[in-house]
Design an enzyme around this catalytic site. Structure first.
Site, PDB file in Angstrom:
ATOM      1  N   HIS A  79       0.736  -1.001  -0.156  1.00  0.00           N
ATOM      2  CA  HIS A  79      -0.213   0.362  -0.010  1.00  0.00           C
ATOM      3  C   HIS A  79       1.086   0.870  -0.023  1.00  0.00           C
ATOM      4  CE1 HIS A  79       0.018   0.057   4.823  1.00  0.00           C
ATOM      5  NE2 HIS A  79      -0.237   1.091   4.032  1.00  0.00           N
ATOM      6  N   ASP A 124      -0.158  -7.420   1.820  1.00  0.00           N
ATOM      7  CA  ASP A 124       1.361  -5.683   1.721  1.00  0.00           C
ATOM      8  C   ASP A 124       1.993  -6.420   2.270  1.00  0.00           C
ATOM      9  OD1 ASP A 124       0.918  -3.834   1.908  1.00  0.00           O
ATOM     10  OD2 ASP A 124      -0.412  -2.910   3.737  1.00  0.00           O
ATOM     11  N   GLN A 214       0.273   6.301  11.606  1.00  0.00           N
ATOM     12  CA  GLN A 214       0.954   6.790  10.276  1.00  0.00           C
ATOM     13  C   GLN A 214       2.187   6.892   9.648  1.00  0.00           C
ATOM     14  OE1 GLN A 214      -2.654   6.177  11.333  1.00  0.00           O
ATOM     15  NE2 GLN A 214      -2.865   5.142   9.424  1.00  0.00           N
ATOM     16  N   GLY A 215       2.529   6.601   9.075  1.00  0.00           N
ATOM     17  CA  GLY A 215       4.316   7.014   8.339  1.00  0.00           C
ATOM     18  C   GLY A 215       5.176   5.740   9.178  1.00  0.00           C
ATOM     19  N   ASP A 216       4.460   4.677   9.469  1.00  0.00           N
ATOM     20  CA  ASP A 216       5.688   3.339  10.303  1.00  0.00           C
ATOM     21  C   ASP A 216       4.845   2.210   8.586  1.00  0.00           C
ATOM     22  OD1 ASP A 216       6.562   4.686  12.267  1.00  0.00           O
ATOM     23  OD2 ASP A 216       5.022   4.293  13.173  1.00  0.00           O
ATOM     24  N   SER A 217       4.575   2.804   8.221  1.00  0.00           N
ATOM     25  CA  SER A 217       3.777   1.224   7.634  1.00  0.00           C
ATOM     26  C   SER A 217       4.930   1.168   6.397  1.00  0.00           C
ATOM     27  CB  SER A 217       2.573   1.536   6.294  1.00  0.00           C
ATOM     28  OG  SER A 217       1.643   1.675   6.783  1.00  0.00           O
TER      29      SER A 217
HETATM   30  N1  ARG Z   1      -1.372   2.524   6.900  1.00  0.00           N
HETATM   31  C1  ARG Z   1      -0.717   2.925   8.283  1.00  0.00           C
HETATM   32  C2  ARG Z   1       0.079   3.738   6.872  1.00  0.00           C
HETATM   33  O1  ARG Z   1       0.378   3.962   5.838  1.00  0.00           O
HETATM   34  C3  ARG Z   1      -0.108   2.116   9.464  1.00  0.00           C
HETATM   35  C4  ARG Z   1      -1.186   2.163  10.114  1.00  0.00           C
HETATM   36  C5  ARG Z   1      -0.386   1.676  11.196  1.00  0.00           C
HETATM   37  N2  ARG Z   1      -1.428   1.624  12.360  1.00  0.00           N
HETATM   38  C6  ARG Z   1      -1.697   1.027  13.561  1.00  0.00           C
HETATM   39  N3  ARG Z   1      -2.556   1.339  14.599  1.00  0.00           N
HETATM   40  N4  ARG Z   1      -0.581   0.254  13.807  1.00  0.00           N
HETATM   41  O2  ARG Z   1       1.663   4.525   7.465  1.00  0.00           O
END
Ligand code: ARG
Length: 268
Positions: A79, A124, A214-217
Site C-alpha cells: 500500500h 501487503d 501513520q508513516g510507519d507502514s
Molecule cells: N497504514 C499506515 C501507514 O500508511 C500504518 C498504520 C498502522 N496503524 C496502526 N494502528 N498500527 O503508515
C-alpha cells in the site's frame, strides 16, 4: 465489506503521505528538533532507537518505512507503492536514526515489485530495488516458518508518535505483544475482515498505548529467534486509529509470503 476496508486503508495511506509531504516541504529542521534523549514518548509508547541498533531500518520518501532485505532491495508494504514496474521516484534513506544526519545514505529506486495478491487475497508487501547496493549495512532476514509468530515483537519507524501527530526525525522503537487471529477479529469493525493467513496482529488489547502509526507502514515488526538472531515477522500495514484499546496493529504475516518474496527478489 472488503471494499470498505480497502477504502479505509487508502485513506490511512493518504494521511501518511500527506503528513510526509508536509514534513518534506519544510526545509531544514522539519520536525522540531528533539533533545538528544533516548527516552522519547513515542513510534507510540516507545523510545528512541540507538544508532546502529536496527541497522536495516529504511525510510522511504513517500512517507513509509522499510527493511533492508538484500544489499540492493528494500521490503516494504504494497500500500506504500503504486504498481509493479520501473520507478526512479523513490529515495531510500539508510544507515541512520536521524533522518537529517549528514552521514545518511540516500539511494534512488530503479524498480518496484508490488505483491500481485494484495488486491485480492491479501499480502501487503512490495520490494523496492535500489540504484546501487549499499555496503556495510546489515539486512533483516524474513521468517520462513510460523515458529516466531508469537511472543513479543519490536516495532520501529519514523511515523507519527501519536494518532494524527507529526512524522518523526529520529527513529522510534517499541515492543508489542502478539494478538491471536481470533482475538484480533473479535475486536469488530475493520478487524472482522482480518485475513488470518496473510495478517498478524500485535498490541495491548485492553489498554492500547503502544503501536505503529501513520508513516510507519512498510517498516518491519521483528523479534529474536531461538538462536538469538533477529527475524522479521511482520510489515506494518493498518489499524483503526493508533494505539487505541481494542484496536491492535495489523501487520503482513511475512512467513506466509517468504517464498514469494524470495522469488520476486531474485527476479528483479
Ligand atoms: N497504514 C499506515 C501507514 O500508511 C500504518 C498504520 C498502522 N496503524 C496502526 N494502528 N498500527 O503508515
Amino acid at each position: 465489506m472488503a471494499s470498505k476496508r480497502w477504502f479505509s486503508l487508502l485513506k490511512k495511506a493518504a494521511i501518511g503521505v500527506a503528513a510526509a509531504t508536509a514534513l518534506a516541504g519544510l526545509a531544514g529542521p522539519a520536525v522540531a528538533a528533539q533533545p538528544p534523549s533516548t527516552n522519547g514518548t513515542q513510534v507510540i509508547g516507545g523510545s528512541r532507537a540507538a544508532s546502529g541498533e536496527f541497522p536495516w531500518m529504511v525510510r522511504l520518501s513517500m512517507g513509509c518505512g522499510g527493511a533492508l532485505y538484500t544489499s540492493q532491495i528494500v521490503l516494504t508494504a504494497a500500500h506504500c507503492v503504486d504498481r509493479t514496474g520501473s520507478n526512479s521516484s523513490i529515495t531510500a534513506t539508510l544507515g541512520v536514526v536521524d533522518l537529517q544526519s549528514a552521514s545518511a545514505k540516500k539511494v534512488k529506486s530503479t524498480y518496484v515489485y508490488r505483491s500481485p495478491t494484495y488486491d485480492t487475497t491479501g499480502g501487503d508487501w512490495a520490494l523496492i530495488k535500489l540504484a546501487s547496493p549499499v555496503t556495510g549495512i546489515a539486512t533483516l532476514p524474513v521468517a520462513s516458518s510460523t515458529a516466531n509468530n508469537s511472543g513479543t515483537f519490536t516495532i520501529a519507524g519514523w511515523g507519527a508518535a501519536s494518532e494524527g501527530g507529526a512524522q518523526q526525525r529520529y527513529l522510534l522503537k517499541a515492543q508489542v505483544p502478539f494478538v491471536s487471529d481470533a482475538t484480533c477479529k473479535a475486536q469488530g469493525g475493520d478487524y472482522t475482515g482480518l485475513i488470518a493467513s496473510a495478517e498478524i496482529c500485535a498490541g495491548n488489547i485492553d489498554s492500547g498505548g503502544v503501536d505503529t502509526c501513520q508513516g510507519d507502514s512498510g517498516g518491519p515488526m521483528f523479534r529474536r529467534d531461538n538462536t538469538n538472531a533477529w527475524v522479521q515477522v511482520g510489515i506494518t500495514s493498518w489499524g483503526t486509529g493508533c494505539a487505541r484499546a481494542h484496536a491492535p496493529g495489523v501487520y503482513t504475516e511475512v512467513s506466509s509470503f517468504a517464498s514469494a518474496i524470495a522469488s520476486a527478489a531474485s527476479s528483479i
